[in-house]
Design a protein around this motif. Structure first.
Motif, PDB file in Angstrom:
ATOM      1  N   GLU A 585       0.743  -1.054   0.001  1.00 47.42           N
ATOM      2  CA  GLU A 585       0.057  -0.020   0.004  1.00 47.42           C
ATOM      3  C   GLU A 585       0.875   1.297  -0.045  1.00 47.42           C
ATOM      4  N   ASP A 586       2.021   1.259   0.354  1.00 44.80           N
ATOM      5  CA  ASP A 586       2.973   2.355   0.559  1.00 44.80           C
ATOM      6  C   ASP A 586       4.310   1.599   0.338  1.00 44.80           C
ATOM      7  N   GLN A 587       5.443   2.754   0.065  1.00 40.25           N
ATOM      8  CA  GLN A 587       6.781   2.449  -0.488  1.00 40.25           C
ATOM      9  C   GLN A 587       7.381   1.291   0.571  1.00 40.25           C
ATOM     10  N   GLU A 588       7.248   1.490   1.790  1.00 38.74           N
ATOM     11  CA  GLU A 588       7.960   0.576   2.604  1.00 38.74           C
ATOM     12  C   GLU A 588       7.335  -0.665   2.595  1.00 38.74           C
ATOM     13  N   SER A 589       5.869  -0.626   2.662  1.00 35.81           N
ATOM     14  CA  SER A 589       5.289  -2.183   2.543  1.00 35.81           C
ATOM     15  C   SER A 589       5.816  -2.883   1.182  1.00 35.81           C
TER      16      SER A 589
END
Length: 603
Positions: A585-589
């Protein structure tokens, strides 16, 4: 039909497909239409790119009451698409020839064209089975030769080029389109077996004329479509926004709105989210809807020139298209907010109104052949099925089986996958579930083709790629290293933001593990591609261009309908993922899930 443009400032030109920033965030309970109640977690994307998730959301839908329609909701949202249901039993297969269907025979198109710009390639696309608007499954592409006229053939104008093309047909109508240099001149016109059509395409004066023994059927289609566009053009554009929304609170905007109310030209109708905007939308389901009546009036003008089949087909297309546009807008943009904005009694009232509208559809006037052929009826029926699944907490399969049988049921199930498989979880399981439900041709073949484009493991298709220096690469050059293939086009802000905020940071994390990133532009204009690499890619990468026949083939095989798309290949150029964007869902995930999922390739 009126379009509703839900703007996101980044994504006006693009389609859908992203599951990162343009992702659905307010989908209703339930994520599986195979076994579980509710809707799938469908995502929004650019048929081109990614939308910002802060204020606006970008999706193109269709509405019947107004013109282009902008919504400011301050929420991330869903890009659901077209789906549906109906109260008939279509158990007869037209392949059995049991319905007195039109005689099998080739349809013939003779055309004359005046193109002041160039003699760009002329293309005729014939679609014998409509399942969705993007798929090229079973679409035949014909490139007729443009010939100069001769004195004795009657083509006296030296600027005119003539062409002839035959459409091989069986026992049912299909759809054809005419394109010139990538521009659509005629889009999805119904054609009947044995028809003889003459068409003049005067691009100098922007005029289209029909002739021949079946001219009235095509003139009627053209006139009906034009009336729908005219009504949209002449009606107010719509803005759904809270009183304190950014677009209304920006200094000067309200003054501009008041000023243009008194000007001759376009008008803007401002409505608040919730009851006001939904009540206005649902006016489109009433039988006195001006948009519906306007197109039906045009059809009646041609009634005496049409046979029963032609009239029935066009009447069904009008009724279905008008209702579909309202239903799909409701499901995409109102249903996700249903529980929050409305009380239980209000929800029940709206639900009953929509269910009652299904009964108003003139099913008794539409035969099995028309239901099986009409693309607008398919869109409408699929949309109804989806809404029934939502309202009753059932799966799509349950609803379809309760309302249809035979070929129509199989077509609806196949059309659902054709439109939405890429947005469903656990795709291998879903495919096997539907394959167990669908046995007839060509629907089973379509699901098999979806399996090839959604279940990883196979080697990539042959391809020709061109580097910045003009060197040609093939699929063999994709071997040797784990490879991220990033597909984009150079006018899609969604692709640019996705690359910079997600993909390039991921690459920086894994490049030391031997992973390479290849940026694949699908621009037909090589100069546009080269001039925008710093915006849509990075000069440190291998940048290549995919165009022409290779692009057509890859788009068809891998169902590439939205950008950006990022495939991941192993060292042998076998596909490990058709699109990694669903991983986070986001860059880190995204980075963490990618490392976890493909650990063996990174060792």
């Amino acid at each position: 039909m009126k379009k509703i443009l839900f703007t996101c400032f980044l994504a006006l030109l693009c389609l859908f497909g992203s599951s990162i920033k343009a992702q659905v965030a307010c989908s209703p309970p339930g994520v599986d239409l195979v076994d579980c109640p509710g809707l799938p977690a469908l995502t929004g994307s650019h048929r081109g790119g990614d939308a910002r998730s802060d204020t606006f959301y970008s999706v193109t839908a269709q509405d019947i009451n107004g013109g282009p329609f902008t919504v400011d909701c301050g929420l991330k949202t869903v890009d659901y698409n077209k789906m549906g249901f109906s109260f008939v039993d279509d158990s007869i297969s037209l392949r059995q020839g049991s319905l007195g269907s039109p005689a099998t025979g080739e349809a013939m198109i003779y055309g004359e064209i005046i193109n002041p710009d160039s003699l760009s390639p002329l293309l005729i696309e014939f679609r014998p089975y409509y399942l969705d608007g993007e798929s090229s499954f079973m679409v035949e592409r014909l490139e007729p030769v443009l010939l100069a006229g001769e004195t004795f053939d009657g083509v006296m104008n030296p600027l005119v080029r003539k062409f002839t093309s035959g459409l091989e047909m069986e026992d049912r109508p299909g759809y054809f389109s005419i394109l010139l240099g990538g521009r659509t001149i005629l889009s999805d016109f119904l054609v009947l077996p044995g028809d003889r059509l003459k068409v003049e395409l005067d691009l100098r004066e922007l005029d289209v004329l029909f002739g021949g023994e079946n001219a009235a059927f095509y003139e009627a289609q053209y006139a009906i479509a034009r009336e729908g566009k005219r009504l949209a053009f002449d009606g107010p554009r719509q803005l759904v926004a809270k009183a304190d929304s950014r677009i209304l609170s920006t200094p000067g905007n309200l003054e501009k709105w008041e000023h243009f109310k008194g000007e001759f030209g376009s008008k803007l109708l401002v409505m608040s989210p919730g009851k006001e905007s939904l009540d206005y939308l649902l006016l489109g389901l009433k039988p006195d809807n001006p948009h519906l009546l306007g197109m039906l009036d045009v059809l009646e003008n041609y009634r005496s020139k049409l046979d029963e089949m032609e009239y029935e087909l066009l009447k069904a297309e009008i009724h279905a298209s008008v209702r579909f546009s309202v239903l799909t807008t409701f499901r995409k943009f109102h249903y996700p907010e249903f529980d929050r904005r409305f009380s239980e009694s209000e929800r029940a009232s709206y639900r009953d109104f929509i269910l009652d509208s299904f009964l108003d559809f003139p099913e008794a006037e539409i035969g099995e052949l028309t239901r099986l052929v009409s693309k607008e009826y398919l869109n409408y029926a699929l949309e109804k099925c989806m809404l029934m699944a939502l309202f009753e907490g059932k799966s799509l399969l349950q609803v379809v089986d309760a309302l249809y049988s035979g070929e129509m049921a199989e077509k609806l199930k196949t059309a659902y996958l054709s439109n939405y498989l890429s947005q469903l979880p656990n795709q291998p399981y879903v495919l096997e579930k539907y394959l167990a439900e669908v046995s007839s041709s060509p629907y089973r073949e379509r699901i098999e083709s979806l399996k090839r484009s959604h279940v990883p493991g196979g080697r990539v298709e042959p391809v020709n790629l061109v580097t910045l220096s003009g060197k040609e690469l093939t699929e063999m050059d994709l071997q040797g290293k784990p490879t991220l293939l990033y597909f984009y086009f150079s006018s899609c802000p969604h692709s640019a933001s996705y690359f910079k905020e997600y993909l390039f940071p991921l690459y920086q994390e894994v490049k030391d593990k031997g992973v390479r990133l290849i940026a694949v532009s699908v621009d037909e204009d090589p100069e546009l591609w080269k001039s925008r690499i710093d915006t849509y890619s990075d000069s440190s990468l291998l940048n290549v261009n995919l165009r022409g026949e290779s692009k057509r083939r890859w788009k068809e095989v891998y169902e590439i309908h939205g950008y950006p798309k990022v495939m991941f290949l192993d060292r042998d150029a076998r596909i490990l993922s058709f699109d990694i964007r669903t991983l986070g869902e986001d860059q880190e995930s995204l980075i963490q899930e990618f490392k976890k999922r493909f650990q063996s390739e990174l060792d």
